[in-house]
Design an enzyme around this catalytic site. Structure first.
Site, PDB file in Angstrom:
ATOM      1  N   LYS A  99       0.913  -1.242  -0.131  1.00 33.19           N
ATOM      2  CA  LYS A  99      -0.162  -0.147  -0.059  1.00 33.19           C
ATOM      3  C   LYS A  99       1.027   1.142   0.092  1.00 33.19           C
ATOM      4  O   LYS A  99       1.638   1.551   0.914  1.00 33.19           O
ATOM      5  CB  LYS A  99      -0.818   0.039   1.207  1.00 33.19           C
ATOM      6  N   GLY A 160      -8.119   9.725   9.717  1.00 39.73           N
ATOM      7  CA  GLY A 160      -8.381   9.906  11.260  1.00 39.73           C
ATOM      8  C   GLY A 160      -9.531  11.055  11.384  1.00 39.73           C
ATOM      9  O   GLY A 160      -9.799  11.041  12.630  1.00 39.73           O
ATOM     10  N   GLY A 187     -10.876   8.498   6.529  1.00 32.81           N
ATOM     11  CA  GLY A 187     -12.157   9.465   6.807  1.00 32.81           C
ATOM     12  C   GLY A 187     -13.286   8.731   7.195  1.00 32.81           C
ATOM     13  O   GLY A 187     -13.983   9.591   7.621  1.00 32.81           O
ATOM     14  N   ASN A 208      -9.963   2.219   9.875  1.00 36.29           N
ATOM     15  CA  ASN A 208      -9.038   1.906  11.027  1.00 36.29           C
ATOM     16  C   ASN A 208      -9.482   2.543  12.214  1.00 36.29           C
ATOM     17  O   ASN A 208      -9.961   2.009  13.236  1.00 36.29           O
ATOM     18  CB  ASN A 208      -7.551   2.520  10.578  1.00 36.29           C
ATOM     19  N   THR A 209      -9.290   3.911  12.252  1.00 38.86           N
ATOM     20  CA  THR A 209      -9.682   4.730  13.410  1.00 38.86           C
ATOM     21  C   THR A 209     -11.036   4.659  13.944  1.00 38.86           C
ATOM     22  O   THR A 209     -11.140   4.519  15.238  1.00 38.86           O
ATOM     23  CB  THR A 209      -9.375   6.042  13.279  1.00 38.86           C
TER      24      THR A 209
END
Length: 259
Positions: A99, A160, A187, A208-209
């Site tokens: 990535k 994030g 996002g 993720n976040t």
């Protein structure tokens, strides 16, 4: 979902990619990943200890047969550093998937399009399967596709931020023109954001976040799984058109009662 997501001739049953940062513990991370039913997890190369040739404890929690590791080049500032990091990842982890992330500005971590394209071209020539994180710009995505990237990963919003998709018209253009899978990256802060991305026709989402920082990451991982499934089903079913100026009845009115 019976249909598969195909990237570089590899098939995935899940269309949810999950990051491995920001969890309170590696154990919680592992359980969240399992609950999400993802088959693709991305990890920053800098979190892996390359000195022992095996890696830190992070890798032991990702040692599941169904998981495909996608190392990323997070933290690099230009194409030269990105190529170096990718080569290190291939040597350490035995995978040519990468990535690609090039973000020189730590305040917002927005990708440098010029350096990303430059690095992508060189990495493709070196035999890498390149999935680049990029700004949501149709022209940049087309350039990345043209140099041989196997997917493009435009951001929905800043990393994030949990703001969702703030550039929806650009995302639509990217999806409409792309000949490689489009993975919405960064996002997405709620399962509904992922569902919207899939309803627009995205091929997958990376989260993720929103999972790691939730009060219950395990349950949130599962919630994102179902959001992806629901959004994909809605896209395939085709959403109803927006109402016209005059509201139409669900059942066509052909005559009035008593006529």
């Amino acid at each position: 979902m019976s249909e598969k997501l195909i990237i570089a001739d590899k098939e995935f049953s899940s269309r949810l990619f999950v990051g491995t940062g920001k969890y309170s513990s590696n154990s919680i991370m592992e359980k969240s990943i399992i609950a999400s039913k993802t088959e693709m997890v991305t990890m920053a190369l800098r979190r892996v200890d390359l000195n022992d040739g095996i890696g830190d404890d992070l890798l032991s929690h990702l040692n599941h047969d169904h998981l495909h590791l996608l190392p990323n080049t997070s933290g690099v500032r230009n194409a030269k550093e990105a190529v170096f990091a990718a080569c290190m990842a291939r040597e350490a982890l035995g995978t040519n998937w990468i990535k690609l992330e090039v973000h020189p500005e730590p305040r917002h971590l927005l990708p440098d399009a010029i350096e990303t394209i430059k690095a992508a071209k060189e990495l493709v020539e070196k035999g890498f399967v390149v999935l680049p994180y990029t700004i949501a710009d149709p022209l940049t995505c087309k350039h990345l596709e043209d140099v041989g990237c196997q997917a493009v990963m435009p951001l929905g919003a800043c990393i994030g931020s949990n703001e969702g998709i703030t550039n929806i018209e650009m995302i639509k253009l990217i999806i409409d023109q792309s000949n490689v899978p489009v993975v919405i990256d960064a996002g997405l802060g709620a399962p509904s954001h992922a569902a919207l991305a899939m309803e627009l026709g995205a091929d997958a989402c990376l989260v993720n976040t929103a999972i790691a920082n939730s009060s219950d990451p395990i349950k949130m991982g599962e919630a994102f799984h179902w959001a992806i499934v629901s959004g994909r089903m809605a896209w395939k079913a085709r959403l109803a058109q927006k109402p016209q100026e005059v509201t139409k009845a669900t059942s066509p009115l052909t005559s009035f009662l008593n006529q």
